[in-house]
Design a protein around this motif. Structure first.
Motif, PDB file in Angstrom:
ATOM      1  N   ILE A   2     -28.687  33.887  41.893  1.00 30.78           N
ATOM      2  CA  ILE A   2     -29.574  33.633  40.750  1.00 30.78           C
ATOM      3  C   ILE A   2     -29.363  32.212  40.247  1.00 30.78           C
ATOM      4  CG2 ILE A   2     -30.010  34.225  38.324  1.00 30.78           C
ATOM      5  CD1 ILE A   2     -29.563  37.203  39.184  1.00 30.78           C
ATOM      6  N   GLU A   3     -28.098  31.785  40.151  1.00 28.39           N
ATOM      7  CA  GLU A   3     -27.807  30.418  39.699  1.00 28.39           C
ATOM      8  C   GLU A   3     -28.417  29.386  40.645  1.00 28.39           C
ATOM      9  OE1 GLU A   3     -23.652  30.953  37.178  1.00 28.39           O
ATOM     10  OE2 GLU A   3     -23.522  30.229  39.238  1.00 28.39           O
ATOM     11  N   GLU A   4     -28.276  29.613  41.950  1.00 25.68           N
ATOM     12  CA  GLU A   4     -28.848  28.682  42.935  1.00 25.68           C
ATOM     13  C   GLU A   4     -30.365  28.602  42.784  1.00 25.68           C
ATOM     14  OE1 GLU A   4     -27.654  30.117  46.796  1.00 25.68           O
ATOM     15  OE2 GLU A   4     -25.535  29.672  46.409  1.00 25.68           O
ATOM     16  N   GLU A   5     -31.004  29.760  42.683  1.00 23.57           N
ATOM     17  CA  GLU A   5     -32.462  29.791  42.623  1.00 23.57           C
ATOM     18  C   GLU A   5     -33.003  29.243  41.297  1.00 23.57           C
ATOM     19  OE1 GLU A   5     -33.657  33.795  43.639  1.00 23.57           O
ATOM     20  OE2 GLU A   5     -33.028  33.536  45.723  1.00 23.57           O
ATOM     21  N   ALA A   6     -32.284  29.478  40.202  1.00 22.77           N
ATOM     22  CA  ALA A   6     -32.729  29.011  38.882  1.00 22.77           C
ATOM     23  C   ALA A   6     -32.360  27.549  38.636  1.00 22.77           C
ATOM     24  CB  ALA A   6     -32.136  29.886  37.783  1.00 22.77           C
ATOM     25  N   GLY A   7     -31.406  27.041  39.416  1.00 23.49           N
ATOM     26  CA  GLY A   7     -30.962  25.664  39.232  1.00 23.49           C
ATOM     27  C   GLY A   7     -30.125  25.467  37.986  1.00 23.49           C
ATOM     28  N   MET A   8     -29.547  26.546  37.485  1.00 24.71           N
ATOM     29  CA  MET A   8     -28.640  26.443  36.330  1.00 24.71           C
ATOM     30  C   MET A   8     -27.690  27.635  36.322  1.00 24.71           C
ATOM     31  SD  MET A   8     -31.110  27.407  33.070  1.00 24.71           S
ATOM     32  CE  MET A   8     -32.601  26.586  33.564  1.00 24.71           C
ATOM     33  N   ARG A   9     -26.591  27.470  35.604  1.00 23.13           N
ATOM     34  CA  ARG A   9     -25.574  28.510  35.511  1.00 23.13           C
ATOM     35  C   ARG A   9     -26.072  29.647  34.616  1.00 23.13           C
ATOM     36  NH1 ARG A   9     -21.350  28.552  37.908  1.00 23.13           N
ATOM     37  NH2 ARG A   9     -19.980  29.187  36.244  1.00 23.13           N
ATOM     38  N   ILE A  10     -25.512  30.823  34.831  1.00 22.76           N
ATOM     39  CA  ILE A  10     -25.953  31.996  34.063  1.00 22.76           C
ATOM     40  C   ILE A  10     -25.811  31.795  32.553  1.00 22.76           C
ATOM     41  CG2 ILE A  10     -25.454  34.438  33.590  1.00 22.76           C
ATOM     42  CD1 ILE A  10     -25.149  34.733  36.665  1.00 22.76           C
ATOM     43  N   ASP A  40     -33.502  38.700  28.659  1.00 17.07           N
ATOM     44  CA  ASP A  40     -34.647  39.351  29.299  1.00 17.07           C
ATOM     45  C   ASP A  40     -35.114  38.566  30.527  1.00 17.07           C
ATOM     46  OD1 ASP A  40     -34.617  41.413  27.495  1.00 17.07           O
ATOM     47  OD2 ASP A  40     -36.279  40.635  26.281  1.00 17.07           O
ATOM     48  N   TYR A  41     -35.174  37.252  30.402  1.00 14.97           N
ATOM     49  CA  TYR A  41     -35.575  36.395  31.519  1.00 14.97           C
ATOM     50  C   TYR A  41     -34.579  36.542  32.670  1.00 14.97           C
ATOM     51  CZ  TYR A  41     -36.706  32.246  34.255  1.00 14.97           C
ATOM     52  OH  TYR A  41     -37.030  31.395  35.287  1.00 14.97           O
ATOM     53  N   PHE A  42     -33.286  36.518  32.334  1.00 19.59           N
ATOM     54  CA  PHE A  42     -32.246  36.688  33.357  1.00 19.59           C
ATOM     55  C   PHE A  42     -32.432  38.021  34.078  1.00 19.59           C
ATOM     56  CE2 PHE A  42     -28.198  38.582  34.604  1.00 19.59           C
ATOM     57  CZ  PHE A  42     -27.774  37.655  35.547  1.00 19.59           C
ATOM     58  N   ARG A  43     -32.693  39.089  33.323  1.00 17.04           N
ATOM     59  CA  ARG A  43     -32.855  40.422  33.924  1.00 17.04           C
ATOM     60  C   ARG A  43     -34.087  40.468  34.835  1.00 17.04           C
ATOM     61  NH1 ARG A  43     -27.798  41.921  33.793  1.00 17.04           N
ATOM     62  NH2 ARG A  43     -26.961  41.866  31.694  1.00 17.04           N
ATOM     63  N   GLN A  44     -35.122  39.688  34.522  1.00 22.31           N
ATOM     64  CA  GLN A  44     -36.302  39.610  35.401  1.00 22.31           C
ATOM     65  C   GLN A  44     -35.929  38.947  36.727  1.00 22.31           C
ATOM     66  OE1 GLN A  44     -39.540  37.612  33.392  1.00 22.31           O
ATOM     67  NE2 GLN A  44     -39.371  38.967  31.619  1.00 22.31           N
ATOM     68  N   LEU A  45     -35.154  37.861  36.658  1.00 20.27           N
ATOM     69  CA  LEU A  45     -34.693  37.193  37.882  1.00 20.27           C
ATOM     70  C   LEU A  45     -33.849  38.163  38.711  1.00 20.27           C
ATOM     71  CD1 LEU A  45     -33.563  33.693  36.505  1.00 20.27           C
ATOM     72  CD2 LEU A  45     -35.724  34.256  37.652  1.00 20.27           C
ATOM     73  N   GLU A  46     -32.979  38.874  38.020  1.00 23.26           N
ATOM     74  CA  GLU A  46     -32.089  39.831  38.669  1.00 23.26           C
ATOM     75  C   GLU A  46     -32.894  40.926  39.376  1.00 23.26           C
ATOM     76  OE1 GLU A  46     -28.056  41.503  36.928  1.00 23.26           O
ATOM     77  OE2 GLU A  46     -29.770  42.490  35.978  1.00 23.26           O
ATOM     78  N   SER A  67     -22.655  41.904  46.026  1.00 28.14           N
ATOM     79  CA  SER A  67     -21.917  41.967  44.769  1.00 28.14           C
ATOM     80  C   SER A  67     -22.915  41.783  43.629  1.00 28.14           C
ATOM     81  CB  SER A  67     -20.860  40.852  44.741  1.00 28.14           C
ATOM     82  OG  SER A  67     -20.284  40.759  43.456  1.00 28.14           O
ATOM     83  N   THR A  68     -23.039  42.794  42.787  1.00 26.33           N
ATOM     84  CA  THR A  68     -23.999  42.735  41.690  1.00 26.33           C
ATOM     85  C   THR A  68     -23.363  42.135  40.443  1.00 26.33           C
ATOM     86  OG1 THR A  68     -23.418  44.926  40.824  1.00 26.33           O
ATOM     87  CG2 THR A  68     -25.127  44.833  42.536  1.00 26.33           C
ATOM     88  N   GLY A  69     -24.205  41.736  39.507  1.00 28.01           N
ATOM     89  CA  GLY A  69     -23.714  41.347  38.194  1.00 28.01           C
ATOM     90  C   GLY A  69     -23.315  42.603  37.437  1.00 28.01           C
ATOM     91  N   GLY A  70     -22.474  42.450  36.434  1.00 21.31           N
ATOM     92  CA  GLY A  70     -21.974  43.603  35.684  1.00 21.31           C
ATOM     93  C   GLY A  70     -23.050  44.453  35.042  1.00 21.31           C
ATOM     94  N   ASN A 121     -33.221  49.123  39.550  1.00 13.47           N
ATOM     95  CA  ASN A 121     -32.256  48.428  40.403  1.00 13.47           C
ATOM     96  C   ASN A 121     -31.396  49.435  41.161  1.00 13.47           C
ATOM     97  OD1 ASN A 121     -33.158  45.948  39.483  1.00 13.47           O
ATOM     98  ND2 ASN A 121     -31.508  45.695  37.997  1.00 13.47           N
ATOM     99  N   VAL A 122     -30.903  50.439  40.453  1.00 13.12           N
ATOM    100  CA  VAL A 122     -30.053  51.452  41.079  1.00 13.12           C
ATOM    101  C   VAL A 122     -30.844  52.206  42.141  1.00 13.12           C
ATOM    102  CG1 VAL A 122     -28.661  53.529  40.682  1.00 13.12           C
ATOM    103  CG2 VAL A 122     -28.600  51.656  39.015  1.00 13.12           C
TER     104      VAL A 122
END
Length: 176
Positions: free
Chosen positions: A36-44, A54-60, A76-79, A87-88
């Motif tokens: 996600i960090e690579e694709e978004a070009g920024m750290r979480i 909410d935006y992060f969860r959409q990317l996820e 390896s998923t995010g927490g 997702n599950v």
């Protein structure tokens, strides 16, 4: 081989175990947070600060769909990935879900550094324990959706990998 999906609270060892497991199985390793960090070009933490959770969860969610279409991967998923039932469901169709768990003390020790855990960094040092306890309680039923759970509190990543491999063999995912 079916995918092996590692879920669990932050600091339970999903990334370190995942890398070792993928190497042992000779398959790809995918770290969702890193991707996600690579694709978004920024750290979480920056995504959370600038765009919101909410935006992060959409990317996820989008990444879960793409990864679920793969085979022969350790993911390896995010927490918080398990917070979305879709997702599950996607991961259950494509693989075996293994939950890594750990004690509150182990998680606190492993997540001490600020700046890398947006959900915990909101709490000051004295409240980090309460934040971890609250989030673990909130997510415990979500983590129970796993096919298998391992408490990593007192285990090395290698011991966790060996336990997972034994489990995968008993399930017929790996052959002896």
């Amino acid at each position: 081989m079916k995918n092996v999906i590692l879920i669990g609270f932050m600091g339970t060892g999903k990334t370190s175990t995942g890398k070792m497991l993928a190497s042992k199985l000779g398959c790809a390793f995918m770290d969702m947070d890193q991707k996600i960090e690579e694709e978004a070009g920024m750290r979480i933490p920056e995504i959370f600060a600038q765009q919101g959770e909410d935006y992060f969860r959409q990317l996820e969610r989008g990444l879960v769909e793409r990864l679920s279409a793969r085979r022969n991967a350790v993911i390896s998923t995010g927490g918080g990935t398990v917070k979305n039932p879709a997702n599950v469901a996607s991961f259950k169709k494509s693989g075996i879900i293994i939950c890594l768990s750990a004690s509150v003390d182990a998680v606190l020790e492993r997540t001490m550094r600020h700046g890398t855990r947006p959900v915990l960094d909101r709490a000051d040092q004295g409240d980090r324990r309460k934040a971890v306890e609250m989030l673990m309680e909130e997510r415990k039923d979500l983590y129970k959706q796993a096919d298998f759970t391992i408490d990593t509190s007192e285990l090395s990543p290698l011991q966790v990998v060996e336990t997972i491999v034994r489990y995968l063999k008993t399930r017929g995912v790996l052959h002896a």
